[in-house]
Design a protein around this motif. Structure first.
Motif, PDB file in Angstrom:
ATOM      1  N   VAL A 203       0.841  -1.202   0.000  1.00 59.11           N
ATOM      2  CA  VAL A 203       0.000   0.000   0.000  1.00 59.11           C
ATOM      3  C   VAL A 203       0.879   1.256   0.000  1.00 59.11           C
ATOM      4  O   VAL A 203       0.640   2.206  -0.764  1.00 59.11           O
ATOM      5  CB  VAL A 203      -0.951  -0.015   1.211  1.00 59.11           C
ATOM      6  N   ARG A 204       1.908   1.268   0.872  1.00 60.85           N
ATOM      7  CA  ARG A 204       2.800   2.431   0.950  1.00 60.85           C
ATOM      8  C   ARG A 204       3.485   2.691  -0.386  1.00 60.85           C
ATOM      9  O   ARG A 204       3.500   3.830  -0.882  1.00 60.85           O
ATOM     10  CB  ARG A 204       3.850   2.198   2.044  1.00 60.85           C
ATOM     11  N   ARG A 205       4.025   1.639  -0.987  1.00 60.62           N
ATOM     12  CA  ARG A 205       4.772   1.815  -2.240  1.00 60.62           C
ATOM     13  C   ARG A 205       3.867   2.298  -3.364  1.00 60.62           C
ATOM     14  O   ARG A 205       4.233   3.199  -4.128  1.00 60.62           O
ATOM     15  CB  ARG A 205       5.434   0.496  -2.649  1.00 60.62           C
ATOM     16  N   GLN A 206       2.678   1.697  -3.486  1.00 57.23           N
ATOM     17  CA  GLN A 206       1.764   2.102  -4.554  1.00 57.23           C
ATOM     18  C   GLN A 206       1.337   3.558  -4.370  1.00 57.23           C
ATOM     19  O   GLN A 206       1.297   4.328  -5.332  1.00 57.23           O
ATOM     20  CB  GLN A 206       0.532   1.192  -4.572  1.00 57.23           C
ATOM     21  N   ALA A 207       0.996   3.922  -3.128  1.00 56.73           N
ATOM     22  CA  ALA A 207       0.534   5.291  -2.869  1.00 56.73           C
ATOM     23  C   ALA A 207       1.633   6.309  -3.172  1.00 56.73           C
ATOM     24  O   ALA A 207       1.381   7.348  -3.801  1.00 56.73           O
ATOM     25  CB  ALA A 207       0.074   5.419  -1.417  1.00 56.73           C
ATOM     26  N   GLN A 208       2.847   6.019  -2.735  1.00 51.69           N
ATOM     27  CA  GLN A 208       3.920   6.993  -2.902  1.00 51.69           C
ATOM     28  C   GLN A 208       4.474   7.019  -4.323  1.00 51.69           C
ATOM     29  O   GLN A 208       5.134   7.991  -4.711  1.00 51.69           O
ATOM     30  CB  GLN A 208       5.016   6.731  -1.871  1.00 51.69           C
ATOM     31  N   ALA A 209       4.153   5.975  -5.104  1.00 59.69           N
ATOM     32  CA  ALA A 209       4.516   5.984  -6.527  1.00 59.69           C
ATOM     33  C   ALA A 209       3.407   6.585  -7.378  1.00 59.69           C
ATOM     34  O   ALA A 209       3.559   6.707  -8.600  1.00 59.69           O
ATOM     35  CB  ALA A 209       4.821   4.562  -6.996  1.00 59.69           C
ATOM     36  N   GLY A 210       2.280   6.926  -6.747  1.00 65.33           N
ATOM     37  CA  GLY A 210       1.161   7.494  -7.485  1.00 65.33           C
ATOM     38  C   GLY A 210       0.397   6.475  -8.304  1.00 65.33           C
ATOM     39  O   GLY A 210      -0.314   6.829  -9.247  1.00 65.33           O
ATOM     40  N   VAL A 211       0.513   5.196  -7.934  1.00 64.11           N
ATOM     41  CA  VAL A 211      -0.185   4.122  -8.654  1.00 64.11           C
ATOM     42  C   VAL A 211      -1.495   3.823  -7.931  1.00 64.11           C
ATOM     43  O   VAL A 211      -1.494   3.527  -6.732  1.00 64.11           O
ATOM     44  CB  VAL A 211       0.684   2.850  -8.726  1.00 64.11           C
ATOM     45  N   ALA A 212      -2.592   3.902  -8.652  1.00 57.13           N
ATOM     46  CA  ALA A 212      -3.899   3.680  -8.035  1.00 57.13           C
ATOM     47  C   ALA A 212      -4.044   2.224  -7.600  1.00 57.13           C
ATOM     48  O   ALA A 212      -3.654   1.300  -8.323  1.00 57.13           O
ATOM     49  CB  ALA A 212      -5.016   4.038  -9.010  1.00 57.13           C
ATOM     50  N   LEU A 213      -4.592   2.018  -6.423  1.00 56.96           N
ATOM     51  CA  LEU A 213      -4.889   0.677  -5.934  1.00 56.96           C
ATOM     52  C   LEU A 213      -6.241   0.236  -6.465  1.00 56.96           C
ATOM     53  O   LEU A 213      -7.181   1.039  -6.543  1.00 56.96           O
ATOM     54  CB  LEU A 213      -4.917   0.667  -4.402  1.00 56.96           C
ATOM     55  N   ASP A 214      -6.340  -1.028  -6.824  1.00 57.71           N
ATOM     56  CA  ASP A 214      -7.631  -1.596  -7.231  1.00 57.71           C
ATOM     57  C   ASP A 214      -8.268  -2.173  -5.978  1.00 57.71           C
ATOM     58  O   ASP A 214      -8.066  -3.331  -5.621  1.00 57.71           O
ATOM     59  CB  ASP A 214      -7.418  -2.684  -8.291  1.00 57.71           C
ATOM     60  N   ASP A 215      -9.022  -1.328  -5.261  1.00 55.58           N
ATOM     61  CA  ASP A 215      -9.529  -1.692  -3.941  1.00 55.58           C
ATOM     62  C   ASP A 215     -10.725  -0.805  -3.615  1.00 55.58           C
ATOM     63  O   ASP A 215     -10.716   0.391  -3.934  1.00 55.58           O
ATOM     64  CB  ASP A 215      -8.425  -1.478  -2.890  1.00 55.58           C
TER      65      ASP A 215
ATOM     66  N   MET B 153     -11.429   0.499  -0.944  1.00 55.55           N
ATOM     67  CA  MET B 153     -10.957   1.548  -0.037  1.00 55.55           C
ATOM     68  C   MET B 153      -9.755   2.296  -0.617  1.00 55.55           C
ATOM     69  O   MET B 153      -8.922   2.820   0.117  1.00 55.55           O
ATOM     70  CB  MET B 153     -10.587   0.944   1.316  1.00 55.55           C
ATOM     71  N   ALA B 154      -9.668   2.360  -1.926  1.00 56.25           N
ATOM     72  CA  ALA B 154      -8.479   2.905  -2.576  1.00 56.25           C
ATOM     73  C   ALA B 154      -8.137   4.304  -2.090  1.00 56.25           C
ATOM     74  O   ALA B 154      -6.960   4.605  -1.824  1.00 56.25           O
ATOM     75  CB  ALA B 154      -8.671   2.897  -4.092  1.00 56.25           C
ATOM     76  N   ASP B 155      -9.121   5.180  -1.961  1.00 54.59           N
ATOM     77  CA  ASP B 155      -8.842   6.560  -1.568  1.00 54.59           C
ATOM     78  C   ASP B 155      -8.276   6.642  -0.153  1.00 54.59           C
ATOM     79  O   ASP B 155      -7.288   7.354   0.100  1.00 54.59           O
ATOM     80  CB  ASP B 155     -10.109   7.415  -1.678  1.00 54.59           C
ATOM     81  N   ARG B 156      -8.888   5.915   0.790  1.00 55.27           N
ATOM     82  CA  ARG B 156      -8.396   5.931   2.168  1.00 55.27           C
ATOM     83  C   ARG B 156      -7.009   5.308   2.261  1.00 55.27           C
ATOM     84  O   ARG B 156      -6.134   5.793   2.979  1.00 55.27           O
ATOM     85  CB  ARG B 156      -9.353   5.211   3.106  1.00 55.27           C
ATOM     86  N   LEU B 157      -6.803   4.216   1.529  1.00 59.93           N
ATOM     87  CA  LEU B 157      -5.497   3.566   1.562  1.00 59.93           C
ATOM     88  C   LEU B 157      -4.428   4.480   0.976  1.00 59.93           C
ATOM     89  O   LEU B 157      -3.306   4.557   1.500  1.00 59.93           O
ATOM     90  CB  LEU B 157      -5.558   2.245   0.787  1.00 59.93           C
ATOM     91  N   ALA B 158      -4.756   5.163  -0.109  1.00 55.35           N
ATOM     92  CA  ALA B 158      -3.783   6.075  -0.712  1.00 55.35           C
ATOM     93  C   ALA B 158      -3.436   7.205   0.251  1.00 55.35           C
ATOM     94  O   ALA B 158      -2.267   7.612   0.353  1.00 55.35           O
ATOM     95  CB  ALA B 158      -4.341   6.634  -2.014  1.00 55.35           C
ATOM     96  N   SER B 159      -4.445   7.702   0.979  1.00 53.89           N
ATOM     97  CA  SER B 159      -4.209   8.778   1.933  1.00 53.89           C
ATOM     98  C   SER B 159      -3.285   8.332   3.059  1.00 53.89           C
ATOM     99  O   SER B 159      -2.337   9.027   3.435  1.00 53.89           O
ATOM    100  CB  SER B 159      -5.537   9.272   2.496  1.00 53.89           C
ATOM    101  N   VAL B 160      -3.552   7.141   3.604  1.00 55.87           N
ATOM    102  CA  VAL B 160      -2.694   6.615   4.670  1.00 55.87           C
ATOM    103  C   VAL B 160      -1.309   6.285   4.133  1.00 55.87           C
ATOM    104  O   VAL B 160      -0.280   6.614   4.744  1.00 55.87           O
ATOM    105  CB  VAL B 160      -3.340   5.375   5.323  1.00 55.87           C
ATOM    106  N   GLY B 161      -1.265   5.623   2.973  1.00 57.92           N
ATOM    107  CA  GLY B 161       0.021   5.222   2.403  1.00 57.92           C
ATOM    108  C   GLY B 161       0.937   6.389   2.128  1.00 57.92           C
ATOM    109  O   GLY B 161       2.169   6.283   2.273  1.00 57.92           O
ATOM    110  N   ALA B 162       0.350   7.539   1.754  1.00 64.70           N
ATOM    111  CA  ALA B 162       1.165   8.716   1.451  1.00 64.70           C
ATOM    112  C   ALA B 162       1.869   9.261   2.684  1.00 64.70           C
ATOM    113  O   ALA B 162       2.896   9.954   2.570  1.00 64.70           O
ATOM    114  CB  ALA B 162       0.284   9.803   0.822  1.00 64.70           C
TER     115      ALA B 162
END
Length: 487
Positions: free
Chosen positions: A409-421, A423-432
């Motif tokens: 989750v951390r790597r995808q969020a910080q690379a700007g790669v969207a998660l297929d999930d 909860m994608a938005d919340r995960l991206a926010s936490v991962g960042a």
């Protein structure tokens, strides 16, 4: 030059390398109606029935597509015949003849209902995916457009629930016994949920019918398992070349298949045990075994494998450290969390799963398995961790795949790669916000209560997750290699 079509008339032209039918189709009778005649049904349940027809001809299948006529239009010119390719390196080809009739309810509703009311039909099965049941939390979703439409005209249904009830209503009116309704979709308590939905639906317009169904019909639970990749043009071309005939819709699957059924039939049943079906009163136990020993390790391979920059399950199983880790995880950590079940050998089951994982003919992408981690982690891994912790066993190895997901989750969020999930938005926010500080990062992600509600207050599990996250370091391939050697 176009090839002749696969059909009853051309079966004799099959080359000896293609397995032929072991029965005369003319001697068989339709005893099963199956709703949802997609690839999984044709590669799984229909193959078991095909095996059975040589010994008991009473259980041929009428396959029904509820909406899309494509399968009917492909298979009807072939008399319902099609080819199964077993992906064992060959592949091995076999023609399946269990489908004696193929209908589409969208434009052949009367024929479908007539078949359901046919006296020889004693079993109705379904593979319509979870959304095809139109379920609510504890019954049927009465607000669903398909259900609302069917309730307005129950004699002309379009939904799976509506079709099942309309068929039962016809049988009741004609003095025929009810049929067994067998869900073959992977839903928890699939038979129980289907029964509740059917009864609630029927009660909306005919309480007498609902009472009759309640008293006379049965809805066994079941569990099914086999990897069935989608049919593609390459498969079609290979099958046509091997047959010397054109098959408009072959199917393919791995050699392994499992079907566990609750023995709760109301109007006779096919002797499924003769063809390898497991009859059990503990479907929940088999579901739990599959979830923990198959799906949990799949997720472990996905997250650790992606951190190792691997692409497929078979690639992951060729990685010595990762494959050894997953086998230890299954045999030493997951298997002890399963209760005893009659006829279940956990170690043999694990061996079969590991063989499936290693099959290079199945290109099951780790990136696809990694989808929807927020939904999968709780049911595939956290329940096992909770049970192992309650039993006083080590949970360090079990926590490593969960920590790998956190790093993923951390790597995808910080690379700007969207998660297929979901909860994608919340995960991206936490991962960042994650900074590769184990205590801080794990605390932040444990705050996702939709995922970690069951374990967030367990300090021992929290500490184990922190250790696992820390041992993965920055989650580079070299870091993951060291982590796998350390646990």
């Amino acid at each position: 030059m176009s090839l002749p079509r696969l059909s009853d008339d051309t079966l004799a032209a099959l080359p000896p390398t293609v397995a032929r039918l072991a029965f005369d189709r003319a001697d068989t009778r339709i005893g099963i109606v199956h709703l949802g005649v997609g690839a999984f049904h044709r590669a799984h349940q229909a193959v078991y029935i095909d095996d059975l027809l040589a010994d008991d001809p009473d259980w041929a299948i009428c396959g029904v597509s509820l909406r899309n006529p494509d399968v009917r239009d492909a298979l009807r010119p072939q008399d319902g015949l099609y080819t199964l390719a077993l992906l064992d390196g060959g592949p091995t080809l076999r023609v399946i003849g269990a489908l004696r009739e193929v209908l589409c309810a969208a434009d052949e509703r009367d024929a479908v209902l007539a078949r359901l009311a046919y006296p020889d039909v004693r079993l109705v099965m379904l593979t319509v995916t979870e959304k095809g049941y139109c379920l609510s939390a504890d019954g049927v979703d009465l607000a669903h457009p398909d259900i609302a439409r069917d309730l307005a005209t129950p004699a002309s249904p379009s939904s799976a629930i509506g079709v099942i009830v309309a068929g039962l209503a016809l049988r009741r009116a004609q003095g025929l016994p009810a049929y067994t309704v067998l869900s073959c979709d992977n839903l928890t308590d699939n038979g129980g949920r289907l029964r509740r939905a059917v009864l609630q639906y029927a009660r909306q317009f005919d309480t007498g019918l609902a009472d009759w169904i309640d008293a006379h019909a049965t809805f066994p639970r079941s569990m099914v398992d086999s990897i069935t990749p989608a049919t593609d043009d390459a498969l079609r071309a290979d099958v046509d070349a091997a047959l010397g005939l054109h098959d408009a819709w072959p199917v393919q699957r791995e050699p392994y298949a499992q079907w566990v059924v609750e023995d709760a039939f109301c109007n006779g049943r096919p002797p499924l045990e003769r063809v390898g079906v497991i009859l059990s009163s503990d479907i929940a136990g088999w579901d739990r075994a599959k979830l923990r020993l198959l799906n949990g390790p799949h997720s472990a391979l996905a997250y650790l494998g992606r951190l190792l920059e691997l692409e497929t399950v078979s690639d992951a199983m060729r990685h010595p450290a990762l494959s050894a880790f997953v086998e230890r995880l299954m045999r030493e950590d997951i298997a002890p969390t399963l209760g005893a079940m009659d006829g279940f050998d956990a170690q043999a089951y694990i061996g079969a799963i590991l063989e499936r994982f290693r099959n290079p003919a199945i290109r099951h992408r780790l990136g696809q398995i990694a989808w929807d981690g927020s939904q999968k982690i709780p049911v595939r891994l956290l329940g096992t961790i909770t049970d192992a912790r309650a039993a006083g066993r080590s949970i360090d190895r079990l926590c490593l795949p969960v920590a790998a997901w956190m790093h993923f989750v951390r790597r995808q969020a910080q690379a700007g790669v969207a998660l297929d999930d979901p909860m994608a938005d919340r995960l991206a926010s936490v991962g960042a916000t994650m900074i590769v500080d184990a205590r801080q990062d794990v605390t932040a992600i444990l705050a996702l209560d939709q995922v970690f509600d069951a374990v967030v207050n367990d300090a021992r599990i929290g500490d184990a997750l922190v250790r696992a996250y820390a041992v993965l370091g920055d989650a580079t391939p070299a870091d993951v290699e060291r982590a796998l050697a350390a646990v």
